[in-house]
Design an enzyme around this catalytic site. Structure first.
Site: not given
Length: 411
Positions: A279, A298
Site C-alpha cells: 500500500k 487499504d
C-alpha cells in the site's frame, strides 16, 4: 515578524495562472491525505512548502493565485529551487543552535517578500509540475463517469481532485509514518520530523517552516532514538533504516530514477525498504513517481469496493493479502483505465469524514428519477405488506371456521 499574506491585502503581492476550479480544488486536493504539510492559514488560503520555499495558495473561480515567501537563504543561495530534483537532498541540515540564531535574526529583521522576480516563469512551471496541470482533469472525469455511474454521481460534488507530483523523498518518508495511523496524527508526526531534521526556511505568524529532511539527515545513526523521543515508535527505525539502505545500496538519486521505471518494477523496488508494504509503495508510485495506474488499497478502499461495487461481497475475507490488493487494483484499472489511481483518489476523498458535509449534498442532488423509483419501491412494498396482512387475516378466519366445524362434528 512576517505574516501569512492573504489575497485581499493586495494582488500586487501575488502572481497567478489561469486554472478553473473544475481542474483543481485546493481545499479537496491538499487535505485528502496525499501530502501532510499544507495548512489552511486563512479562509481559502493554504500554506506549505514546495521546492524548498514556502508558498501560500488561494483561488478564485478561474484563477490560481500564489505567493512565495523569501527564505532564510535569501543571500543568493538557490539550493532548493531546481524543479523536481529532490530538493530536500540538496539542503544541508542545520543544528538547533543555528536554527535559533536564524529565527532570532528573522524576528529582528522580518522576512521580506518579493512580489515579482526574475524566476517568475520557473516558479509557474514548478507549480504546474506539482499539480500536474498538463493533465486535463475535466476530460478524465467525463471518461470515468461514462464508464462508472457511481463515480459520475460522486463527481457532481467532488470536482477538481488532482494527484500531486511530490518530491519522492518527502512522499516516501511521509507515508512510512502512515502505518496504523490517521491523517491528523500523521500531519503532526511529519511536522515534528521536519522541525527536528529539516533546514529552517522562514517564520510567519510565529509558525516556523522547515524543508523536508535530506536522506543523509534521515540516515544518521542518532535519528532513531531522536524520533522515538518525539513519539514515532517503531516507525523511527523504519525511517532511519530505509534512508540508510537507499544511500548505501542505491545512491542519492535512486528514488527519482524510479520515475522512469515501469510501475511494477518501481513498486517492487520500494517494497525492499524497511516499513514499506504494498500500500505504501503504491502511494509513493502514484503521488511522486508518475505511476497513474497505481491504486493503493487499504481497508478504506476495500470497503468502498465492497459497498459501492459489490466486489467480493460474501466471501468472508477479513485481511488484505497481496492477491486481494492486486485483484482490486486490476478491477479498478479495468473500470477506469490508465489513470485509475487518480479516479480512486476522488472516491477516497469523498468517503473521508471531514468532507461528509459535501457528501450530504449528493443526496440533495439525486436525480428525480432515483427519488421516484425509491418512492415507487416504498409504495409497492407497503402495498405488498398490506396484501400479505389481508391474506394472513383471511387464512386465520378460515382456519378458525374449520376448527369450529371439526369441533361440532366431534360433538
Amino acid at each position: 515578524m512576517a505574516k501569512h499574506t492573504v489575497l485581499s491585502s493586495g494582488a500586487k503581492l501575488w502572481r497567478s495562472l489561469a486554472c478553473a476550479k473544475s481542474e483543481l480544488r485546493l481545499d479537496l486536493t491538499l487535505a485528502c491525505g496525499q501530502s501532510f504539510r499544507w495548512r489552511e492559514t486563512a479562509e481559502g488560503h493554504w500554506t506549505g512548502v514546495i521546492g524548498g520555499r514556502v508558498w501560500t495558495l488561494t483561488q478564485t473561480d478561474d484563477t490560481l493565485w500564489y505567493h512565495i515567501y523569501q527564505s532564510l537563504d535569501r543571500q543568493g543561495e538557490t539550493s532548493g529551487r531546481k524543479k523536481g530534483a529532490g530538493v530536500s537532498l540538496q539542503l544541508e541540515n542545520k543544528s538547533d543552535n543555528s536554527f535559533k540564531e536564524a529565527v532570532k535574526k528573522e524576528e529582528e529583521e522580518p522576512v521580506a517578500v518579493t512580489p515579482v522576480h526574475q524566476d517568475t516563469k520557473e516558479d509557474e512551471e514548478m507549480l504546474r509540475d506539482y499539480f500536474q496541470l498538463n493533465v486535463k482533469l475535466g476530460d478524465l472525469y467525463k471518461e470515468w463517469g461514462a464508464a462508472d455511474p457511481h463515480f459520475k454521481h460522486i463527481a457532481d460534488i467532488f470536482t477538481g481532485i488532482r494527484m500531486l507530483r511530490q518530491d519522492p523523498t518527502e512522499c516516501l518518508f511521509s507515508f512510512i509514518c502512515t502505518s496504523n495511523n490517521h491523517i491528523t496524527r500523521i500531519q503532526g508526526m511529519v511536522e515534528r520530523l521536519c522541525q527536528s531534521l529539516g533546514a529552517p526556511l522562514c517564520q510567519l505568524d510565529q509558525t516556523s517552516y522547515h524543508n523536508f529532511p535530506s536522506l543523509s539527515a534521515l540516515a544518521d545513526t542518532s535519528v532513531e532514538a531522536r524520533l522515538r523521543d518525539l513519539g514515532f515508535g517503531y516507525r523511527a527505525r523504519f525511517l532511519q533504516q530505509s534512508a540508510k539502505q537507499i544511500l548505501d545500496t542505491h545512491g542519492i538519486h535512486w528514488l527519482e530514477g524510479l520515475r522512469s521505471a515501469p510501475y511494477l518494477q518501481a513498486r517492487d523496488a520500494l517494497r525492499t525498504l524497511p516499513g514499506v508494504g504494498t500500500k505504501v509503495a503504491d502511494c509513493v508510485c502514484l503521488m511522486s513517481l508518475d505511476k497513474a495506474e497505481a491504486v493503493p488499497i487499504d481497508t478504506h478502499v476495500w470497503q468502498i469496493a465492497r459497498r459501492d461495487y459489490n466486489y467480493g461481497s460474501g466471501n468472508g475475507q477479513k485481511t488484505i493479502t497481496d492477491k486481494l490488493h492486486r485483484d482490486i487494483g486490476d478491477f479498478f484499472r479495468k473500470l477506469w483505465g490508465p489513470y485509475a489511481g487518480w479516479a480512486q483518489s476522488v472516491l477516497f476523498c469523498a468517503d473521508l469524514k471531514k468532507f461528509q458535509n459535501l457528501k450530504e449534498m449528493l443526496h440533495m442532488k439525486r436525480p428525480k428519477k432515483e427519488e421516484n423509483d425509491e418512492e415507487e419501491l416504498t409504495v409497492a412494498g407497503k402495498k405488498t405488506k398490506i396484501k400479505k396482512e389481508k391474506m394472513d387475516t383471511v387464512k386465520n378466519i378460515k382456519a378458525k371456521a374449520g376448527h369450529h366445524k371439526k369441533a361440532k362434528k366431534s360433538a
